[in-house]
Design an enzyme around this catalytic site. Structure first.
Site, PDB file in Angstrom:
ATOM      1  N   ASN A  23       0.818  -1.173   0.152  1.00 43.92           N
ATOM      2  CA  ASN A  23      -0.097  -0.125   0.064  1.00 43.92           C
ATOM      3  C   ASN A  23       1.051   1.312   0.044  1.00 43.92           C
ATOM      4  O   ASN A  23       1.212   1.905   1.121  1.00 43.92           O
ATOM      5  CB  ASN A  23      -0.844  -0.229   1.113  1.00 43.92           C
ATOM      6  CG  ASN A  23      -2.169  -0.986   0.938  1.00 43.92           C
ATOM      7  OD1 ASN A  23      -2.553  -1.190  -0.097  1.00 43.92           O
ATOM      8  ND2 ASN A  23      -2.359  -1.651   2.124  1.00 43.92           N
ATOM      9  N   HIS A 140       4.827   5.402   1.193  1.00 39.63           N
ATOM     10  CA  HIS A 140       3.880   4.622   1.945  1.00 39.63           C
ATOM     11  C   HIS A 140       2.466   5.480   2.222  1.00 39.63           C
ATOM     12  O   HIS A 140       2.586   6.759   2.410  1.00 39.63           O
ATOM     13  CB  HIS A 140       4.150   4.027   3.253  1.00 39.63           C
ATOM     14  CG  HIS A 140       3.253   2.541   3.344  1.00 39.63           C
ATOM     15  ND1 HIS A 140       1.991   2.730   4.186  1.00 39.63           N
ATOM     16  CD2 HIS A 140       3.621   1.312   3.325  1.00 39.63           C
ATOM     17  CE1 HIS A 140       1.584   1.582   4.249  1.00 39.63           C
ATOM     18  NE2 HIS A 140       2.418   0.671   3.718  1.00 39.63           N
ATOM     19  N   HIS A 141       1.331   4.701   1.819  1.00 41.73           N
ATOM     20  CA  HIS A 141       0.120   5.608   1.871  1.00 41.73           C
ATOM     21  C   HIS A 141      -0.300   5.788   3.423  1.00 41.73           C
ATOM     22  O   HIS A 141      -0.865   6.905   3.511  1.00 41.73           O
ATOM     23  CB  HIS A 141      -1.014   4.616   1.281  1.00 41.73           C
ATOM     24  CG  HIS A 141      -2.305   5.222   0.782  1.00 41.73           C
ATOM     25  ND1 HIS A 141      -2.823   6.400   1.397  1.00 41.73           N
ATOM     26  CD2 HIS A 141      -2.835   5.090  -0.491  1.00 41.73           C
ATOM     27  CE1 HIS A 141      -3.510   6.937   0.364  1.00 41.73           C
ATOM     28  NE2 HIS A 141      -3.433   6.384  -0.654  1.00 41.73           N
ATOM     29  N   VAL A 142       0.509   5.420   4.334  1.00 38.47           N
ATOM     30  CA  VAL A 142       0.289   5.682   5.775  1.00 38.47           C
ATOM     31  C   VAL A 142       1.015   7.150   5.893  1.00 38.47           C
ATOM     32  O   VAL A 142       0.324   7.878   6.931  1.00 38.47           O
ATOM     33  CB  VAL A 142       1.016   4.896   6.879  1.00 38.47           C
ATOM     34  CG1 VAL A 142       1.183   5.482   8.149  1.00 38.47           C
ATOM     35  CG2 VAL A 142       0.370   3.554   6.707  1.00 38.47           C
ATOM     36  N   LEU A 143       1.758   7.463   5.245  1.00 43.75           N
ATOM     37  CA  LEU A 143       2.692   8.990   5.517  1.00 43.75           C
ATOM     38  C   LEU A 143       1.877  10.088   4.607  1.00 43.75           C
ATOM     39  O   LEU A 143       1.766  11.077   5.057  1.00 43.75           O
ATOM     40  CB  LEU A 143       4.010   8.921   5.009  1.00 43.75           C
ATOM     41  CG  LEU A 143       4.685   7.801   5.640  1.00 43.75           C
ATOM     42  CD1 LEU A 143       6.133   7.894   5.163  1.00 43.75           C
ATOM     43  CD2 LEU A 143       4.720   7.832   7.312  1.00 43.75           C
TER      44      LEU A 143
END
Length: 227
Positions: A23, A140-143
């Site tokens: 992701n 990353h999509h979390v960031l």
């Protein structure tokens, strides 16, 4: 080093990630080499992008390891980054066309990021036909998400080729800085550590069917292509 919880809205990107379904988001940027580029241009540019001692958020964030990491994911800020790991130099096989570039980027994008390190990579890709090269950056999509990521690149870039700015992972937007927070040192104003001169800025270029934003990073005029 500081630690904080992964925001609730972003937890899904971690829980749903597998080896087959990483992701992260990516951006492909294509450039035309300057007419006065020397034989060491790509090496000098890569050295320039690596010559960073301190990363700014979100480029410095990685997952915290430990017994509770799987239950309560937390983000840590990193110390001194391994820039040779994060900024990599690659070359396309002949004839170096859009097909070869697409196949390479497809393989790069399919590989999951190492979440124990700051969760991003930059690939400097040379050998593109038409006297061009490319950058492929994934994070990353979390960031950050894709739209916010492209806005972040735009803020880190300049429409004035003569303006010198740090790379995105070292850039602090003056309009968003608070209190005594200082701008990351613009390392491009000095010669690279190798002693070679900063490479001249190439011209930007991009696919006609992509969303292209003309802009400038420390030593190059970029075309940021939204993915």
């Amino acid at each position: 080093m500081t630690t904080r919880l992964v925001p609730a809205l972003d937890l899904g990107w971690l829980y749903l990630e597998t080896k087959d379904t990483p992701n992260h988001v990516g951006a492909l940027m294509i450039f035309e080499l300057p007419t006065n580029a020397g034989p060491t241009y790509m090496r000098d540019l890569t050295d320039h992008l690596r010559s960073i001692d301190t990363l700014v958020k979100p480029w410095n964030l990685h997952l915290r390891e430990g017994l509770m990491a799987g239950l309560v994911p937390m983000l840590d800020t990193s110390g001194k980054p391994d820039m040779e790991y994060h900024v990599r130099r690659l070359a396309l096989p002949q004839p170096g066309g859009e097909r070869e570039l697409g196949e390479l980027v497809s393989r790069l994008h399919a590989n999951a990021l190492d979440l124990r390190r700051p969760m991003w990579e930059c690939h400097v890709i040379e050998g593109l036909e038409g006297n061009r090269f490319a950058l492929f950056i994934k994070i990353h999509h979390v960031l950050i998400d894709g739209v916010a990521g492209m806005r972040m690149f735009q803020r880190a870039m300049s429409a004035v080729p003569s303006e010198i700015r740090p790379a995105p992972w070292a850039y602090v937007d003056p309009s968003r800085s608070k209190g005594k927070k200082k701008q990351a040192k613009p390392i491009a104003t000095e010669a690279p550590r190798t002693g070679r001169r900063r490479p001249p800025a190439p011209r930007s270029c991009g696919p006609s069917e992509a969303t292209v934003v003309a802009a400038t990073l420390p030593s190059a005029t970029f075309s940021a292509v939204a993915s």
